[in-house]
Design an enzyme around this catalytic site. Structure first.
Site, PDB file in Angstrom:
ATOM      1  N   SER A 150       0.819  -1.209   0.000  1.00 38.89           N
ATOM      2  CA  SER A 150       0.000   0.000   0.000  1.00 38.89           C
ATOM      3  C   SER A 150       0.851   1.257   0.000  1.00 38.89           C
ATOM      4  O   SER A 150       0.320   2.349  -0.112  1.00 38.89           O
ATOM      5  CB  SER A 150      -0.944  -0.013   1.199  1.00 38.89           C
ATOM      6  OG  SER A 150      -0.272  -0.437   2.349  1.00 38.89           O
ATOM      7  N   HIS A 171      -2.419  -2.867  -6.315  1.00 37.40           N
ATOM      8  CA  HIS A 171      -2.884  -2.454  -4.985  1.00 37.40           C
ATOM      9  C   HIS A 171      -4.412  -2.561  -4.900  1.00 37.40           C
ATOM     10  O   HIS A 171      -5.137  -1.749  -5.477  1.00 37.40           O
ATOM     11  CB  HIS A 171      -2.420  -1.019  -4.713  1.00 37.40           C
ATOM     12  CG  HIS A 171      -2.763  -0.534  -3.350  1.00 37.40           C
ATOM     13  ND1 HIS A 171      -2.922   0.795  -3.037  1.00 37.40           N
ATOM     14  CD2 HIS A 171      -2.989  -1.217  -2.188  1.00 37.40           C
ATOM     15  CE1 HIS A 171      -3.220   0.910  -1.762  1.00 37.40           C
ATOM     16  NE2 HIS A 171      -3.271  -0.285  -1.229  1.00 37.40           N
ATOM     17  N   GLU A 183      -5.117  -0.053  -7.890  1.00 32.45           N
ATOM     18  CA  GLU A 183      -4.061   0.824  -8.408  1.00 32.45           C
ATOM     19  C   GLU A 183      -3.002  -0.077  -9.057  1.00 32.45           C
ATOM     20  O   GLU A 183      -2.501  -0.996  -8.410  1.00 32.45           O
ATOM     21  CB  GLU A 183      -3.410   1.627  -7.273  1.00 32.45           C
ATOM     22  CG  GLU A 183      -4.233   2.815  -6.807  1.00 32.45           C
ATOM     23  CD  GLU A 183      -3.538   3.620  -5.702  1.00 32.45           C
ATOM     24  OE1 GLU A 183      -3.459   4.845  -5.830  1.00 32.45           O
ATOM     25  OE2 GLU A 183      -3.098   3.006  -4.703  1.00 32.45           O
ATOM     26  N   ASN A 221      -3.191   6.228  -0.737  1.00 27.82           N
ATOM     27  CA  ASN A 221      -2.770   6.450   0.646  1.00 27.82           C
ATOM     28  C   ASN A 221      -2.106   7.797   0.876  1.00 27.82           C
ATOM     29  O   ASN A 221      -2.038   8.265   2.010  1.00 27.82           O
ATOM     30  CB  ASN A 221      -1.883   5.304   1.118  1.00 27.82           C
ATOM     31  CG  ASN A 221      -2.742   4.102   1.431  1.00 27.82           C
ATOM     32  OD1 ASN A 221      -3.830   4.245   1.966  1.00 27.82           O
ATOM     33  ND2 ASN A 221      -2.284   2.916   1.072  1.00 27.82           N
TER      34      ASN A 221
HETATM   35  N1  CAA Z   1     -15.232  -7.931   4.329  1.00 24.87           N
HETATM   36  C1  CAA Z   1     -15.915  -8.468   3.283  1.00 24.87           C
HETATM   37  N2  CAA Z   1     -17.113  -8.014   2.880  1.00 24.87           N
HETATM   38  C2  CAA Z   1     -17.625  -6.970   3.553  1.00 24.87           C
HETATM   39  C3  CAA Z   1     -16.985  -6.368   4.655  1.00 24.87           C
HETATM   40  C4  CAA Z   1     -15.733  -6.882   5.038  1.00 24.87           C
HETATM   41  N3  CAA Z   1     -15.033  -6.363   6.035  1.00 24.87           N
HETATM   42  N4  CAA Z   1     -17.765  -5.362   5.112  1.00 24.87           N
HETATM   43  C5  CAA Z   1     -18.841  -5.346   4.330  1.00 24.87           C
HETATM   44  N5  CAA Z   1     -18.762  -6.304   3.390  1.00 24.87           N
HETATM   45  C6  CAA Z   1     -19.725  -6.622   2.359  1.00 24.87           C
HETATM   46  C7  CAA Z   1     -21.023  -7.062   2.983  1.00 24.87           C
HETATM   47  O1  CAA Z   1     -21.019  -8.440   3.271  1.00 24.87           O
HETATM   48  C8  CAA Z   1     -21.989  -6.696   1.897  1.00 24.87           C
HETATM   49  O2  CAA Z   1     -21.939  -7.707   0.904  1.00 24.87           O
HETATM   50  P1  CAA Z   1     -23.242  -8.416   0.325  1.00 24.87           P
HETATM   51  O3  CAA Z   1     -23.474  -7.724  -0.965  1.00 24.87           O
HETATM   52  O4  CAA Z   1     -22.836  -9.829   0.153  1.00 24.87           O
HETATM   53  O5  CAA Z   1     -24.366  -8.226   1.319  1.00 24.87           O
HETATM   54  C9  CAA Z   1     -21.414  -5.437   1.271  1.00 24.87           C
HETATM   55  O6  CAA Z   1     -20.029  -5.412   1.652  1.00 24.87           O
HETATM   56  C10 CAA Z   1     -22.063  -4.183   1.777  1.00 24.87           C
HETATM   57  O7  CAA Z   1     -21.984  -4.234   3.189  1.00 24.87           O
HETATM   58  P2  CAA Z   1     -23.060  -3.624   4.165  1.00 24.87           P
HETATM   59  O8  CAA Z   1     -24.372  -3.509   3.448  1.00 24.87           O
HETATM   60  O9  CAA Z   1     -23.042  -4.371   5.447  1.00 24.87           O
HETATM   61  O10 CAA Z   1     -22.463  -2.246   4.569  1.00 24.87           O
HETATM   62  P3  CAA Z   1     -22.185  -0.956   3.747  1.00 24.87           P
HETATM   63  O11 CAA Z   1     -23.110  -0.768   2.607  1.00 24.87           O
HETATM   64  O12 CAA Z   1     -22.091   0.059   4.790  1.00 24.87           O
HETATM   65  O13 CAA Z   1     -20.735  -1.200   3.120  1.00 24.87           O
HETATM   66  C11 CAA Z   1     -18.403  -1.086   3.198  1.00 24.87           C
HETATM   67  C12 CAA Z   1     -19.637  -1.594   3.893  1.00 24.87           C
HETATM   68  C13 CAA Z   1     -18.305  -1.655   1.791  1.00 24.87           C
HETATM   69  C14 CAA Z   1     -17.188  -1.545   4.003  1.00 24.87           C
HETATM   70  C15 CAA Z   1     -18.498   0.488   3.118  1.00 24.87           C
HETATM   71  O14 CAA Z   1     -18.694   1.011   4.410  1.00 24.87           O
HETATM   72  C16 CAA Z   1     -17.292   1.136   2.527  1.00 24.87           C
HETATM   73  O15 CAA Z   1     -17.157   1.212   1.317  1.00 24.87           O
HETATM   74  N6  CAA Z   1     -16.388   1.634   3.383  1.00 24.87           N
HETATM   75  C17 CAA Z   1     -15.150   2.259   2.970  1.00 24.87           C
HETATM   76  C18 CAA Z   1     -14.106   1.180   2.741  1.00 24.87           C
HETATM   77  C19 CAA Z   1     -12.819   1.746   2.250  1.00 24.87           C
HETATM   78  O16 CAA Z   1     -12.598   2.947   2.173  1.00 24.87           O
HETATM   79  N7  CAA Z   1     -11.891   0.856   1.901  1.00 24.87           N
HETATM   80  C20 CAA Z   1     -10.572   1.235   1.493  1.00 24.87           C
HETATM   81  C21 CAA Z   1      -9.648   1.151   2.652  1.00 24.87           C
HETATM   82  S1  CAA Z   1      -8.010   1.612   2.213  1.00 24.87           S
HETATM   83  C22 CAA Z   1      -7.321   0.202   1.660  1.00 24.87           C
HETATM   84  O17 CAA Z   1      -7.843  -0.861   1.724  1.00 24.87           O
HETATM   85  C23 CAA Z   1      -5.994   0.327   1.044  1.00 24.87           C
HETATM   86  C24 CAA Z   1      -4.859   0.544   1.877  1.00 24.87           C
HETATM   87  O18 CAA Z   1      -3.803   0.520   1.324  1.00 24.87           O
HETATM   88  C25 CAA Z   1      -4.883   0.793   3.323  1.00 24.87           C
END
Ligand code: CAA
Length: 316
Positions: A150, A171, A183, A221
């Site tokens: 990342s 990424h 990415e 990031n």
């Molecule tokens: N793992 C796997 N699947 C997940 C999950 C997790 N931790 N959290 C939610 N989901 C899935 C759910 O199971 C659901 O899937 P289905 O279609 O099978 O039902 C779907 O995502 C939607 O979940 P919810 O309806 O419960 O919740 P939501 O609509 O609030 O979405 C979320 C949850 C997708 C996590 C949303 O809150 C979101 O997009 N959050 C931001 C996440 C983000 O910014 N990620 C990037 C992080 S940075 C990174 O990863 C890179 C790095 O280098 C650090």
């Protein structure tokens, strides 16, 4: 354990079916393996212990079953995907020449057949470089090495291998099955055809690849982590409590999660490590990790994975 001994693992010339090695069966690795299986590719999932690999495989099986439930995958396609999943443990160090490698590495032939290896291990340069050095003993020169790092320089990681032209950053984002972005990060020596294969592979898994140059933190990031870090400063200075800060960003900015909730999902140690990469790379104090973030990491409050971060997470 879901394994297929007899599946064809020959390299696929048209790239409609890749053979992918995924190194690291944790949060990112199991997610990457899941989407690659869902896309029709053969996946060899590796980690350092049987327990870790089995835990990753269980999460993949659960994820694929969820895809069937949600009608993203037919039952037959799910069953086929599971036959394309192979698992193995890999050593943390190269085996001593006196010891037969088979004892350490039951899937050497499968690994040698991989078109692309995607590494998703701990976010430390030395650990990642060690994995790639080890893989070079098993993979022919044409195998593409990709890192899910990342923030670590792709150019530097590539230079630690004997195949910098065949090395690329891929990424993915957490949760991998849900987030659309990948990415694609070429290093200074990455060949254009390596980038092209990475783009094709990411797109085949239903992702939108965005090509980003190799700068610390890439785009994601470089923008996201200072926002999270600033939210931690707000908390430390008492501007608002954690829920207040998250609500401001969710309700005022339409972010799906607040920055502190998101930090818990990513892992506070990962956030701190990425801030350190930015800080040390740019030599700019605006990237210094917030002292509260440092303190929480020191306490072992790492977010969802440890049961406590900015919020508490009861064990499931
Ligand atoms: N793992 C796997 N699947 C997940 C999950 C997790 N931790 N959290 C939610 N989901 C899935 C759910 O199971 C659901 O899937 P289905 O279609 O099978 O039902 C779907 O995502 C939607 O979940 P919810 O309806 O419960 O919740 P939501 O609509 O609030 O979405 C979320 C949850 C997708 C996590 C949303 O809150 C979101 O997009 N959050 C931001 C996440 C983000 O910014 N990620 C990037 C992080 S940075 C990174 O990863 C890179 C790095 O280098 C650090």
């Amino acid at each position: 354990m879901t394994q297929s001994e007899n599946h064809q693992t020959a390299k696929s010339p048209d790239h409609s079916m890749f053979t992918i090695g995924v190194i690291g069966a944790g949060q990112m690795g199991h997610g990457i393996a899941h989407v690659m299986l869902r896309a029709g590719h053969i996946v060899l999932l590796l980690d350092t212990s049987k327990d870790l690999v089995e835990a990753g495989a269980k999460r993949i099986i659960k994820g694929l079953a969820r895809d069937v439930e949600k009608e993203r995958l037919t039952k037959e396609a799910c069953e086929q995907a599971l036959t394309r999943l192979k698992t193995a443990t890999m050593p943390t160090k190269p085996a001593k020449p006196a010891i037969p490698k088979e004892l350490f590495f039951p899937r050497r032939a499968d690994l040698a057949a991989a078109d692309v290896i995607i590494e998703a291990v701990t976010e430390k340069f030395d650990v990642k470089a060690g994995v790639f050095r080890l893989l070079e003993r098993y993979c022919p020169p044409e195998t593409i090495f990709a890192s899910n790092t990342s923030s670590i320089s792709i150019t530097r990681l590539a230079a630690a291998t004997g195949r910098p032209a065949k090395f690329v950053g891929l990424h993915f984002f957490n949760p991998v099955p849900v987030m659309k972005l990948v990415e694609v990060v070429p290093g200074l020596q990455t060949a254009p055809e390596t980038v092209e294969t990475a783009i094709v592979l990411a797109a085949s898994a239903g992702k939108t690849p965005v090509r980003v140059n190799d700068f610390p933190g890439f785009v994601s990031n470089r923008v996201l982590m200072p926002m999270i870090n600033e939210a931690v400063f707000c908390l430390m200075e008492g501007v608002a409590d954690a829920a207040g800060i998250d609500n401001v960003m969710k309700l005022g900015m339409n972010h799906p999660m607040g920055p502190l909730e998101l930090a818990d999902l990513i892992g506070l140690d990962v956030c701190r490590d990425i801030m350190m990469v930015l800080y040390e790379s740019f030599h700019d104090s605006k990237y210094r990790p917030c002292p509260l973030l440092e303190k929480m990491v020191a306490a072992g409050w790492l977010g969802c994975k440890s049961g406590r971060g900015f919020y508490e997470y009861p064990k499931k």
